[in-house]
Design a protein around this motif. Structure first.
Motif, short mmCIF file in Angstrom:
data_model
loop_
_atom_site.label_atom_id
_atom_site.label_comp_id
_atom_site.label_asym_id
_atom_site.label_seq_id
_atom_site.Cartn_x
_atom_site.Cartn_y
_atom_site.Cartn_z
N ARG A 43 33.66 30.31 91.06
CA ARG A 43 32.19 30.81 91.32
C ARG A 43 31.91 30.68 92.73
NH1 ARG A 43 29.23 32.22 86.99
NH2 ARG A 43 29.74 31.23 84.93
N ALA A 44 32.29 29.57 93.49
CA ALA A 44 32.15 29.24 94.90
C ALA A 44 32.89 30.66 95.63
CB ALA A 44 32.52 27.95 95.43
N PHE A 45 33.94 30.86 95.18
CA PHE A 45 34.80 31.94 95.87
C PHE A 45 34.22 33.33 95.73
CE2 PHE A 45 38.15 35.11 95.68
CZ PHE A 45 38.48 35.15 96.87
N THR A 46 33.67 33.48 94.72
CA THR A 46 33.16 34.75 94.25
C THR A 46 31.71 35.01 95.00
OG1 THR A 46 33.90 34.66 92.19
CG2 THR A 46 32.11 36.33 92.28
N ARG A 47 30.98 34.01 95.17
CA ARG A 47 29.74 33.93 96.14
C ARG A 47 30.01 34.07 97.56
NH1 ARG A 47 28.14 29.78 92.76
NH2 ARG A 47 28.97 27.97 94.21
N HIS A 48 31.11 33.63 97.97
CA HIS A 48 31.85 33.81 99.39
C HIS A 48 32.32 35.20 99.49
CE1 HIS A 48 34.12 33.19 102.89
NE2 HIS A 48 33.25 32.17 103.37
N ALA A 49 33.08 35.54 98.66
CA ALA A 49 33.52 36.82 99.04
C ALA A 49 32.72 37.87 98.72
CB ALA A 49 34.89 37.15 97.94
N GLN A 55 37.90 43.31 92.82
CA GLN A 55 37.73 43.80 94.14
C GLN A 55 38.11 42.81 95.03
OE1 GLN A 55 33.35 43.82 93.67
NE2 GLN A 55 33.23 46.10 93.71
N TRP A 56 38.68 41.80 94.75
CA TRP A 56 39.11 40.72 95.58
C TRP A 56 40.38 41.25 96.10
CZ3 TRP A 56 39.09 35.80 91.77
CH2 TRP A 56 37.67 35.57 91.54
N THR A 57 40.68 40.54 97.32
CA THR A 57 41.80 40.93 98.39
C THR A 57 42.28 39.83 99.10
OG1 THR A 57 40.55 41.22 100.51
CG2 THR A 57 40.82 43.54 98.99
N PRO A 58 43.55 39.83 99.44
CA PRO A 58 43.92 38.46 100.28
C PRO A 58 43.03 38.12 101.38
CG PRO A 58 45.79 39.90 99.56
CD PRO A 58 44.59 40.56 99.54
N GLN A 59 42.69 38.85 101.92
CA GLN A 59 41.59 38.85 102.88
C GLN A 59 40.52 37.96 102.74
OE1 GLN A 59 40.11 42.20 105.04
NE2 GLN A 59 38.95 40.82 106.72
N HIS A 60 39.79 38.12 101.43
CA HIS A 60 38.83 37.25 100.98
C HIS A 60 39.28 35.88 100.74
CE1 HIS A 60 37.25 41.05 98.79
NE2 HIS A 60 36.38 40.83 99.80
N VAL A 61 40.32 35.66 100.36
CA VAL A 61 41.10 34.32 100.26
C VAL A 61 41.22 33.47 101.78
CG1 VAL A 61 42.84 32.97 99.41
CG2 VAL A 61 42.09 34.86 98.04
N ASP A 62 41.78 34.41 102.51
CA ASP A 62 42.02 33.71 103.80
C ASP A 62 40.68 33.42 104.55
OD1 ASP A 62 44.76 34.35 103.54
OD2 ASP A 62 44.64 36.24 104.78
N GLU A 63 39.61 34.37 104.40
CA GLU A 63 38.53 34.07 105.08
C GLU A 63 37.69 32.88 104.39
OE1 GLU A 63 36.25 37.65 104.58
OE2 GLU A 63 37.12 38.51 106.27
N TRP A 64 37.86 32.77 103.08
CA TRP A 64 36.95 31.52 102.47
C TRP A 64 37.87 30.33 102.85
CZ3 TRP A 64 39.04 29.54 97.06
CH2 TRP A 64 38.09 28.42 96.65
#
Length: 271
Positions: A43-49, A55-64
């Motif tokens: 849920r924390a990752f979803t809020r940050h992205a 719709q998630w991408t590798p860039q979302h993970v890198d930024e988080w």
């Protein structure tokens, strides 16, 4: 009410995904605390992205990940745990897609023939892809469940024990022999077929899932594909008994595979 559009459908789909994932973990006997931590991380990752899983991408993970390190000061071990939670959630979503039979057989051939893959993972993969065994049941097998009379090898999954075809039988023989040379003394003396690192304990089913995915075997999708094929090849009650499935599970899988109980149940169903 029928015919009315869903309010915030994206959020409702996401909540259903989260609920299904949490229920799956609880069904595997994971603690409420562990499951809660997993859910909070996703849920924390979803809020940050600010995006839904589709719709998630590798860039979302890198930024988080960068934000967790730079802003929140997370140590590497904590960061890996957070990333692992998101990865497991994604694996759960991928496991819900159907696996076609030809794809299952292709994965099975590769794992049986590739000697560079870990022996333990290859044996577990065969039990998933051939005998539709869930990882929770695989890790509970003991060495005594493997019966080798030098002519054939059988595994006690249900009743009667299931015979292993070649080359699976040879892989199982080699694996049982290798268990006597594990680096942990507690594992060498264990009766578990898939011993864990903790003395007297079997391997964690989540760990086995990770090992299977590393060699390209999707545990849930592979198991579902296998059982759906099996119930079309033999009477469902026989399959259920041999593989240790409940009759209700077999009934549902027969229906999903396009068969009916009347095809198997005794009596005249033509009237």
């Amino acid at each position: 009410m029928d015919g009315l559009p869903l309010l915030r459908p994206d959020e409702q789909v996401f909540e259903a995904m989260i609920k299904g994932w949490c229920n799956q973990q609880l069904a595997r006997n994971l603690s409420m605390g562990y499951v809660g931590d997993q859910e909070r991380a996703v849920r924390a990752f979803t809020r940050h992205a600010d995006a839904m899983p589709w719709q998630w991408t590798p860039q979302h993970v890198d930024e988080w990940s960068a934000d967790l390190r730079a802003v929140h000061g997370c140590v590497r071990s904590t960061l890996r745990n957070f990333q692992g939670s998101v990865r497991q959630f994604c694996n759960f979503l991928q496991d819900q897609a159907p696996l076609h039979q030809h794809h299952r057989l292709a994965i099975l051939r590769r794992t049986l023939n590739d000697d560079s893959l870990p022996l333990r993972a290859r044996v577990a993969a065969a039990l998933v892809l051939l005998y539709a065994q869930p990882v929770t049941r695989i890790v509970r097998l003991t060495v005594d469940d493997v019966i080798d009379d030098e002519a054939t090898v059988t595994v006690r999954l249900g009743e009667p024990p299931s015979p292993l075809p070649e080359p699976v039988a040879d892989l199982m023989r080699a694996y049982v022999q290798s268990c006597q040379h594990l680096p942990y003394a507690s594992s060498r003396s264990s009766q578990w077929l898939f011993p864990g690192r903790q003395p007297g304990q079997p391997m964690n089913p989540v760990s086995l899932q990770v090992h299977l995915r590393k060699i390209g075997v999707p545990p849930q999708r592979g198991r579902t594909s296998a059982i759906r094929q099996l119930v079309l090849q033999a009477p469902a009650p026989v399959i259920a008994k041999a593989l240790g499935y409940h009759d209700k599970t077999a009934t549902r899988l027969v229906t999903e595979a396009g068969g009916t109980w009347s095809r198997y149940a005794p009596g005249d169903h033509t009237r």
